[in-house]
Design a protein around this motif. Structure first.
Motif, short mmCIF file in Angstrom:
data_model
loop_
_atom_site.label_atom_id
_atom_site.label_comp_id
_atom_site.label_asym_id
_atom_site.label_seq_id
_atom_site.Cartn_x
_atom_site.Cartn_y
_atom_site.Cartn_z
N THR A 211 9.39 -2.16 -3.77
CA THR A 211 9.40 -2.01 -2.45
C THR A 211 10.47 -2.14 -1.65
O THR A 211 11.65 -2.46 -2.10
N CYS A 212 10.39 -1.99 -0.28
CA CYS A 212 11.71 -2.17 0.47
C CYS A 212 11.37 -2.91 1.75
O CYS A 212 10.31 -2.94 2.24
N ASP A 213 12.19 -3.73 1.96
CA ASP A 213 12.01 -4.76 3.27
C ASP A 213 13.17 -4.24 4.09
O ASP A 213 14.22 -3.63 4.01
N LYS A 214 12.80 -4.58 5.54
CA LYS A 214 13.78 -4.33 6.78
C LYS A 214 14.88 -4.83 6.78
O LYS A 214 15.06 -6.12 6.44
N SER B 154 0.92 -0.98 0.02
CA SER B 154 -0.06 -0.01 -0.06
C SER B 154 0.72 1.13 0.01
O SER B 154 2.04 1.24 0.42
N MET B 155 0.36 2.43 -0.41
CA MET B 155 1.06 3.64 -0.46
C MET B 155 1.54 4.02 1.11
O MET B 155 2.61 4.42 0.98
N ASN B 156 0.55 3.64 2.19
CA ASN B 156 1.06 4.00 3.34
C ASN B 156 2.28 3.33 3.86
O ASN B 156 3.24 3.72 4.68
N SER B 157 2.47 2.16 3.64
CA SER B 157 3.60 1.06 4.03
C SER B 157 4.77 1.66 3.05
O SER B 157 5.98 1.83 3.70
N LEU B 158 4.51 2.12 1.68
CA LEU B 158 5.62 2.46 1.01
C LEU B 158 6.18 3.69 1.56
O LEU B 158 7.40 3.98 1.54
N ILE B 159 5.35 4.86 1.87
CA ILE B 159 5.71 6.05 2.37
C ILE B 159 6.68 5.93 3.87
O ILE B 159 7.72 6.45 3.86
N LYS B 160 6.38 4.82 4.59
CA LYS B 160 7.06 4.56 5.86
C LYS B 160 8.47 3.96 5.51
O LYS B 160 9.35 4.20 6.24
N THR B 161 8.71 3.42 4.27
CA THR B 161 9.94 2.62 4.08
C THR B 161 10.74 3.45 2.97
O THR B 161 12.05 2.90 2.80
N CYS B 162 10.14 4.13 2.24
CA CYS B 162 10.78 4.83 0.92
C CYS B 162 11.15 6.30 1.24
O CYS B 162 10.19 7.01 1.62
N ASP B 163 12.22 6.73 0.82
CA ASP B 163 12.83 7.99 0.83
C ASP B 163 12.31 8.77 -0.30
O ASP B 163 12.07 9.95 -0.34
N ASN B 164 12.23 8.13 -1.48
CA ASN B 164 12.11 8.63 -2.89
C ASN B 164 11.38 7.56 -3.73
O ASN B 164 11.95 6.57 -3.97
N CYS C 103 15.45 3.58 -0.60
CA CYS C 103 14.85 3.20 0.68
C CYS C 103 15.49 4.00 1.79
O CYS C 103 16.44 4.44 1.77
N LYS C 104 14.56 4.15 2.73
CA LYS C 104 15.07 4.79 4.14
C LYS C 104 16.14 3.91 4.84
O LYS C 104 16.06 2.82 4.50
N GLU C 105 16.62 4.67 5.67
CA GLU C 105 17.74 3.86 6.45
C GLU C 105 17.23 2.77 7.26
O GLU C 105 15.86 2.95 7.68
N GLY C 106 17.88 1.68 7.19
CA GLY C 106 17.21 0.34 7.81
C GLY C 106 16.58 -0.56 6.97
O GLY C 106 15.74 -1.50 7.47
N TYR C 107 16.44 -0.04 5.61
CA TYR C 107 15.51 -0.85 4.76
C TYR C 107 16.42 -0.96 3.44
O TYR C 107 17.49 -0.44 3.15
N TYR C 108 15.98 -2.10 2.80
CA TYR C 108 16.76 -2.34 1.36
C TYR C 108 16.00 -2.48 0.42
O TYR C 108 14.68 -2.98 0.69
N LYS C 109 16.14 -2.53 -0.88
CA LYS C 109 15.20 -2.84 -2.19
C LYS C 109 14.88 -3.98 -2.09
O LYS C 109 15.75 -4.95 -2.08
N SER C 110 13.49 -4.70 -2.12
CA SER C 110 13.12 -5.88 -2.20
C SER C 110 13.47 -6.46 -3.52
O SER C 110 13.83 -5.76 -4.38
N SER D 246 20.55 -5.91 13.43
CA SER D 246 21.96 -5.20 13.69
C SER D 246 22.54 -4.21 12.72
O SER D 246 23.37 -3.60 13.10
N CYS D 247 21.80 -4.17 11.64
CA CYS D 247 22.09 -3.11 10.46
C CYS D 247 21.60 -1.88 10.68
O CYS D 247 20.31 -1.61 10.74
N LYS D 248 22.49 -0.83 10.51
CA LYS D 248 21.56 0.71 10.39
C LYS D 248 21.31 0.82 8.68
O LYS D 248 20.40 1.52 8.35
N THR D 249 22.30 0.35 8.03
CA THR D 249 22.06 0.38 6.61
C THR D 249 22.43 -0.92 6.07
O THR D 249 23.39 -1.46 6.42
N CYS D 250 21.83 -1.47 4.96
CA CYS D 250 22.02 -2.73 4.60
C CYS D 250 22.16 -2.91 3.05
O CYS D 250 21.42 -2.32 2.36
#
Length: 183
Positions: free
Chosen positions: A34-37, A1-11, A22-29, A41-45
């Motif tokens: 989309t972005c996955d957590k 959903s758009m709401n979950s994408l807004i929470k995990t995506c910077d651009n 993706c935002k810090e703490g997430y990576y491209k699925s 242990s990772c700040k960025t991954c």
């Protein structure tokens, strides 16, 4: 959903085409939209199993095949730990690749498994190894990583790690031969 994408995506791509960054703490699925957590242990991954930077109270071991960060509590024997790993180990351990490792039992301090600097009581430091004083010819006791007393007729070398005869056997034989020749 758009709401979950807004929470995990910077651009995001225009028209809800997915996430560009993706935002810090997430990576491209795997689907790239989309972005996955990241792992806790990772700040960025880079992905689920590869940290790029570590969260607070976690450290990464440089040049390691271990891809996730380790918690500070996992570092055994470390006196000073940072996000780049251990900086100083307790006595009886040595630092290698930002982790502490045990010295051999008879080593009090060392810089590697086979390079002792000081020895436990009753051991003598010889060629960076700790040897029990009873294994050194004519040594009767040891302290502070050195032989401290030799058998009668023997004396310590300059390093305090060997006992050698006080008498120069070659010189004594030479004098005896000269006496025999003169007689």
């Amino acid at each position: 959903s758009m709401n979950s994408l807004i929470k995990t995506c910077d651009n995001m791509w225009p028209g809800n085409g997915g996430c560009i960054q993706c935002k810090e703490g997430y990576y491209k699925s795997d689907d790239g939209r989309t972005c996955d957590k990241c792992d806790i242990s990772c700040k960025t991954c880079l992905d689920k199993n590869t940290c790029l930077t570590c969260n607070d109270t976690y450290y990464m071991i440089p040049d390691s095949t271990y891809q996730l960060c380790k918690h500070f509590n996992e570092s055994i024997g470390c006196l000073n730990i940072t996000q780049t790993g251990c900086q100083e180990c307790k006595e009886g351990m040595y630092l290698s690749k930002y982790e502490c490792h045990n010295c051999l039992n008879e080593c009090q301090t060392c810089i590697s498994t086979d390079h002792c600097l000081t020895c436990e009581e009753e051991y003598v430091l010889k060629d960076y190894q700790c040897i029990h004083y009873k294994q050194i010819d004519h040594c009767k006791e040891a302290s502070n990583s050195k032989c401290t007393q030799c058998d009668i007729g023997y004396e310590l070398n300059d390093n305090g790690n060997e006992c050698h005869s006080k008498f120069n056997v070659g010189l004594i034989i030479g004098i005896l031969i000269q006496i025999v020749v003169v007689i």
